[in-house]
Design a protein around this motif. Structure first.
Motif, PDB file in Angstrom:
ATOM      1  N   GLY A   1      -8.759   6.945   4.273  1.00 43.25           N
ATOM      2  CA  GLY A   1     -10.302   5.830   4.026  1.00 43.25           C
ATOM      3  C   GLY A   1     -10.956   5.578   5.292  1.00 43.25           C
ATOM      4  N   VAL A   2     -10.040   4.643   5.514  1.00 43.25           N
ATOM      5  CA  VAL A   2     -10.158   4.065   6.726  1.00 43.25           C
ATOM      6  C   VAL A   2     -11.315   5.148   7.921  1.00 43.25           C
ATOM      7  CG1 VAL A   2      -9.937   2.488   9.126  1.00 43.25           C
ATOM      8  CG2 VAL A   2      -9.435   1.847   6.532  1.00 43.25           C
ATOM      9  N   CYS A   3     -10.482   5.930   8.176  1.00 41.19           N
ATOM     10  CA  CYS A   3     -10.305   7.071   9.214  1.00 41.19           C
ATOM     11  C   CYS A   3     -11.922   7.718   8.727  1.00 41.19           C
ATOM     12  CB  CYS A   3      -9.046   7.702   9.210  1.00 41.19           C
ATOM     13  SG  CYS A   3      -7.981   7.094  10.151  1.00 41.19           S
TER      14      CYS A   3
ATOM     15  N   MET B   1       1.060  -1.513   0.714  1.00 44.41           N
ATOM     16  CA  MET B   1      -0.340  -0.039  -0.359  1.00 44.41           C
ATOM     17  C   MET B   1       0.830   1.731  -0.143  1.00 44.41           C
ATOM     18  SD  MET B   1      -2.776   0.909   3.030  1.00 44.41           S
ATOM     19  CE  MET B   1      -1.274   0.726   4.120  1.00 44.41           C
ATOM     20  N   SER B   2       0.427   1.805  -0.554  1.00 43.50           N
ATOM     21  CA  SER B   2       1.618   3.867  -0.594  1.00 43.50           C
ATOM     22  C   SER B   2       0.804   4.493  -0.141  1.00 43.50           C
ATOM     23  CB  SER B   2       1.177   3.706  -2.005  1.00 43.50           C
ATOM     24  OG  SER B   2       2.110   5.382  -3.146  1.00 43.50           O
ATOM     25  N   LEU B   3       1.604   5.006   0.999  1.00 41.07           N
ATOM     26  CA  LEU B   3       1.084   5.734   2.512  1.00 41.07           C
ATOM     27  C   LEU B   3       1.141   7.267   1.131  1.00 41.07           C
ATOM     28  CD1 LEU B   3       2.417   4.514   5.449  1.00 41.07           C
ATOM     29  CD2 LEU B   3       0.165   4.908   4.305  1.00 41.07           C
ATOM     30  N   ASN B   4       1.084   8.297   1.796  1.00 38.49           N
ATOM     31  CA  ASN B   4       1.025   9.832   1.346  1.00 38.49           C
ATOM     32  C   ASN B   4       0.596  10.635   2.505  1.00 38.49           C
ATOM     33  OD1 ASN B   4      -2.028  10.119   1.914  1.00 38.49           O
ATOM     34  ND2 ASN B   4      -2.535   9.172  -0.112  1.00 38.49           N
ATOM     35  N   ASP B   5       0.681  11.796   2.374  1.00 39.98           N
ATOM     36  CA  ASP B   5       1.492  12.859   3.330  1.00 39.98           C
ATOM     37  C   ASP B   5      -0.502  13.042   4.416  1.00 39.98           C
ATOM     38  OD1 ASP B   5       3.406  13.672   3.106  1.00 39.98           O
ATOM     39  OD2 ASP B   5       3.429  14.850   1.844  1.00 39.98           O
ATOM     40  N   LYS B   6      -1.812  12.458   3.042  1.00 43.13           N
ATOM     41  CA  LYS B   6      -3.010  13.168   4.238  1.00 43.13           C
ATOM     42  C   LYS B   6      -3.293  11.972   4.620  1.00 43.13           C
ATOM     43  CE  LYS B   6      -7.927  12.869   2.062  1.00 43.13           C
ATOM     44  NZ  LYS B   6      -9.038  12.702   1.400  1.00 43.13           N
ATOM     45  N   ASP B   7      -2.609  10.434   4.489  1.00 45.15           N
ATOM     46  CA  ASP B   7      -2.931   9.330   4.996  1.00 45.15           C
ATOM     47  C   ASP B   7      -2.522   9.586   6.919  1.00 45.15           C
ATOM     48  OD1 ASP B   7      -4.606   7.145   3.946  1.00 45.15           O
ATOM     49  OD2 ASP B   7      -2.514   7.326   2.560  1.00 45.15           O
ATOM     50  N   VAL B   8      -0.659   9.903   6.677  1.00 44.24           N
ATOM     51  CA  VAL B   8      -0.138  10.405   8.010  1.00 44.24           C
ATOM     52  C   VAL B   8      -1.143  11.377   8.640  1.00 44.24           C
ATOM     53  CG1 VAL B   8       1.652  10.919   8.785  1.00 44.24           C
ATOM     54  CG2 VAL B   8       1.632   9.581   7.188  1.00 44.24           C
ATOM     55  N   ASP B   9      -2.113  12.923   7.614  1.00 39.15           N
ATOM     56  CA  ASP B   9      -2.200  13.517   8.450  1.00 39.15           C
ATOM     57  C   ASP B   9      -3.465  13.121   8.948  1.00 39.15           C
ATOM     58  OD1 ASP B   9      -2.672  16.598   9.182  1.00 39.15           O
ATOM     59  OD2 ASP B   9      -4.303  15.997   8.067  1.00 39.15           O
TER      60      ASP B   9
END
Length: 141
Positions: A53-55, A1-9
């Motif tokens: 997406g999960v959050c 899975m590719s993470l991006n800044d939005k996922d971390v934020d």
């Protein structure tokens, strides 16, 4: 899975809304329940895709409900105190990077003990951890 800044934020903001008063251990446990949803292999149309997406899936994490008192902070309408947000970011990164083990035993759900009654789904689930004001579960029907 590719993470991006939005996922971390989004994960860090979710930790602020759901667990900022639970200390680092509580934030890590909540983050792991989210990671377990991200990686459980279920149909992504149910959980959502990736951490953001999960959050942000409707009604999964109450802090993102528009009527929740945390929502103005999460949406950016109010500023999250920098020091508190830094702690949330550290916990989010530690879980995403796999630096800390899963204290929840594979939990995908939790609820706050401050709720007047346990949610209906908890009756058929396996409790894995009670930490601070949260109780964690897996095998939720």
């Amino acid at each position: 899975m590719s993470l991006n800044d939005k996922d971390v934020d989004v994960l860090a903001r979710t930790l602020f809304g759901e667990a900022r008063g639970e200390g680092v251990g509580g934030m890590i446990a909540v983050a792991w329940s989210i990671r377990n949803r991200v990686t459980d292999g279920k149909d992504k149309s149910w959980w959502g895709e990736g951490y953001a997406g999960v959050c942000l899936a409707p009604y999964q994490f109450s802090c993102w409900n528009k009527n929740d008192p945390n929502f103005p902070y999460l949406s950016g309408a109010k500023l999250i105190p920098a020091g508190e947000f830094a702690n949330c970011q550290k916990a989010a990164s530690a879980v995403i990077d796999g630096v800390v083990p899963d204290p929840t035993g594979g939990a995908t759900h939790y609820y706050a003990t401050t709720m007047p009654n346990p949610p209906a789904w908890a009756a058929g689930a396996t409790q894995t951890l009670k930490l601070g004001h949260h109780i964690f579960f897996r095998n939720v029907p």
